[in-house]
Design a protein around this motif. Structure first.
Motif, PDB file in Angstrom:
ATOM      1  N   TYR A 177       1.688  -2.950  -6.102  1.00 12.77           N
ATOM      2  CA  TYR A 177       1.750  -1.620  -5.510  1.00 12.77           C
ATOM      3  C   TYR A 177       0.373  -0.973  -5.611  1.00 12.77           C
ATOM      4  N   THR A 178      -0.293  -0.875  -4.472  1.00 13.21           N
ATOM      5  CA  THR A 178      -1.677  -0.432  -4.399  1.00 13.21           C
ATOM      6  C   THR A 178      -1.676   0.958  -3.784  1.00 13.21           C
ATOM      7  N   ASN A 179      -1.478   1.984  -4.651  1.00 16.09           N
ATOM      8  CA  ASN A 179      -1.176   3.307  -4.114  1.00 16.09           C
ATOM      9  C   ASN A 179      -1.706   4.469  -4.955  1.00 16.09           C
ATOM     10  N   GLY A 180      -2.609   4.195  -5.899  1.00 15.50           N
ATOM     11  CA  GLY A 180      -3.185   5.274  -6.681  1.00 15.50           C
ATOM     12  C   GLY A 180      -2.242   5.920  -7.669  1.00 15.50           C
ATOM     13  N   GLY A 181      -1.094   5.283  -7.909  1.00 17.61           N
ATOM     14  CA  GLY A 181      -0.147   5.808  -8.885  1.00 17.61           C
ATOM     15  C   GLY A 181       0.945   6.694  -8.312  1.00 17.61           C
ATOM     16  N   ILE A 182       1.120   6.662  -6.996  1.00 19.74           N
ATOM     17  CA  ILE A 182       2.117   7.511  -6.356  1.00 19.74           C
ATOM     18  C   ILE A 182       3.543   7.060  -6.676  1.00 19.74           C
ATOM     19  N   ALA A 183       3.681   5.752  -6.978  1.00 19.94           N
ATOM     20  CA  ALA A 183       5.004   5.219  -7.296  1.00 19.94           C
ATOM     21  C   ALA A 183       4.869   4.010  -8.205  1.00 19.94           C
ATOM     22  N   PRO A 198       0.817  -1.214   0.000  1.00 19.86           N
ATOM     23  CA  PRO A 198       0.000   0.000   0.000  1.00 19.86           C
ATOM     24  C   PRO A 198       0.852   1.266   0.000  1.00 19.86           C
ATOM     25  N   GLY A 199       0.264   2.336  -0.558  1.00 21.51           N
ATOM     26  CA  GLY A 199       0.819   3.666  -0.389  1.00 21.51           C
ATOM     27  C   GLY A 199       0.168   4.332   0.801  1.00 21.51           C
ATOM     28  N   PRO A 200       0.274   5.660   0.914  1.00 16.75           N
ATOM     29  CA  PRO A 200      -0.350   6.366   2.034  1.00 16.75           C
ATOM     30  C   PRO A 200      -1.844   6.032   2.129  1.00 16.75           C
ATOM     31  N   LYS A 217      -2.248  14.787  -2.170  1.00 18.54           N
ATOM     32  CA  LYS A 217      -2.087  15.269  -3.537  1.00 18.54           C
ATOM     33  C   LYS A 217      -0.986  14.523  -4.300  1.00 18.54           C
ATOM     34  N   ALA A 218      -0.231  13.693  -3.617  1.00 12.76           N
ATOM     35  CA  ALA A 218       0.930  13.061  -4.249  1.00 12.76           C
ATOM     36  C   ALA A 218       0.533  12.103  -5.372  1.00 12.76           C
ATOM     37  N   ALA A 219      -0.525  11.342  -5.176  1.00 11.06           N
ATOM     38  CA  ALA A 219      -0.971  10.396  -6.198  1.00 11.06           C
ATOM     39  C   ALA A 219      -1.749  11.129  -7.289  1.00 11.06           C
ATOM     40  N   PRO A 220      -1.686  10.665  -8.525  1.00  9.41           N
ATOM     41  CA  PRO A 220      -2.470  11.284  -9.599  1.00  9.41           C
ATOM     42  C   PRO A 220      -3.970  11.330  -9.312  1.00  9.41           C
ATOM     43  N   LEU A 221      -4.458  10.401  -8.489  1.00 11.17           N
ATOM     44  CA  LEU A 221      -5.881  10.401  -8.137  1.00 11.17           C
ATOM     45  C   LEU A 221      -6.206  11.412  -7.045  1.00 11.17           C
ATOM     46  N   GLU A 222      -5.168  12.060  -6.501  1.00 13.95           N
ATOM     47  CA  GLU A 222      -5.291  13.179  -5.569  1.00 13.95           C
ATOM     48  C   GLU A 222      -6.150  12.875  -4.350  1.00 13.95           C
TER      49      GLU A 222
END
Length: 245
Positions: A239-245, A184-186, A206-211
């Motif tokens: 990596y389940t993080n909304g696109g942050i990495a 997971p991401g944040p 705001k870090a992930a593209p999905l904001e």
């Protein structure tokens, strides 16, 4: 693979946060769930009550994930209650943050015991007991890619989790059991939000593209995918993080 109505899961660290969301999500798919807790039986009982009130089946089981005897007993209890075991999800973990230069080495040892030894003990039991058509799902973190300062010791423990998970996937050859890790991401859990000011949380949102921050339910959806339909996903870190990495 048997239908979900006869499938059984054990979720470690299921008394709160991501673990509880995972337990409830698997139960919604018709899977009977062993709700594991380390110290907070009350919260585990609340999770069981939430699942049963929604028409699912669940039982609370306790124990230190790093204690092989306690975990053997927990696995026994779930098998005794529901007749077998098909899915093991190891969400239990601790996160203690500090720059590497100033880290209290006792904190390093605590994280090693829970995050590395605990994952190893649970994976060992799972490798011996999960039925064909089943899944073993461990938990890493997207910070292995993000390299945030102060996460060094925590990321070291999760890097070990990824390594053992990928090896176990190959060791289960011929058994029709998948082994993967979710990273997971944040994610908006009490553990993550504790000690962070509003600006920090806003910036991470705001870090992930999905904001937005992830939710425990977002993570639980990935686990449900790996636990059920994802039979061709094996030996991977998702990596389940909304696109942050």
């Amino acid at each position: 693979m048997s239908s979900n109505t006869s499938r059984v899961a054990l979720v470690t660290g299921a008394s709160g946060g991501i673990g509880r969301a995972v337990a409830e999500r698997l139960a919604a798919d018709g899977i009977a769930v062993g709700v594991h807790y380390a110290g907070n039986k009350t919260r585990a009982d609340e999770t069981v009550a939430a699942i049963t009130s929604a028409g699912g089946r669940a039982v609370a089981v306790g124990g230190d994930v790093a204690d092989e005897h306690a975990m053997s007993a927990a696995f026994d209890a779930v098998e005794r209650e529901f007749g077998g075991l098909d899915v093991v999800v190891n969400t239990a973990g601790i996160m203690l943050l500090s720059p590497i230069a100033t880290l209290d080495l006792d904190d390093l040892d605590r994280m090693h015991r829970t995050n590395i030894r605990g994952t190893f003990v649970v994976s060992q039991q799972a490798a011996r007991r999960v039925r064909g058509g089943g899944a073993i799902i461990n938990f890493s973190t997207s910070v292995t890619r993000l390299q945030f300062p102060a996460y060094g010791a925590y990321v070291a423990s999760k890097g070990a989790v990824e390594a053992m998970t990928l090896v176990l996937a190959r060791e289960m050859r011929g058994k029709d059991i998948t082994v993967n890790a979710v990273a997971p991401g944040p994610t908006a859990t009490p553990l993550f939000l504790e000690g962070k000011d509003e600006d920090t949380i806003a910036n991470l949102s705001k870090a992930a593209p999905l904001e937005r921050l992830g939710t425990p339910q977002d993570i639980a959806e990935t686990v449900a995918f790996l636990a059920g339909p994802a039979r061709w996903v094996n030996g991977q870190v998702l990596y389940t993080n909304g696109g942050i990495a």
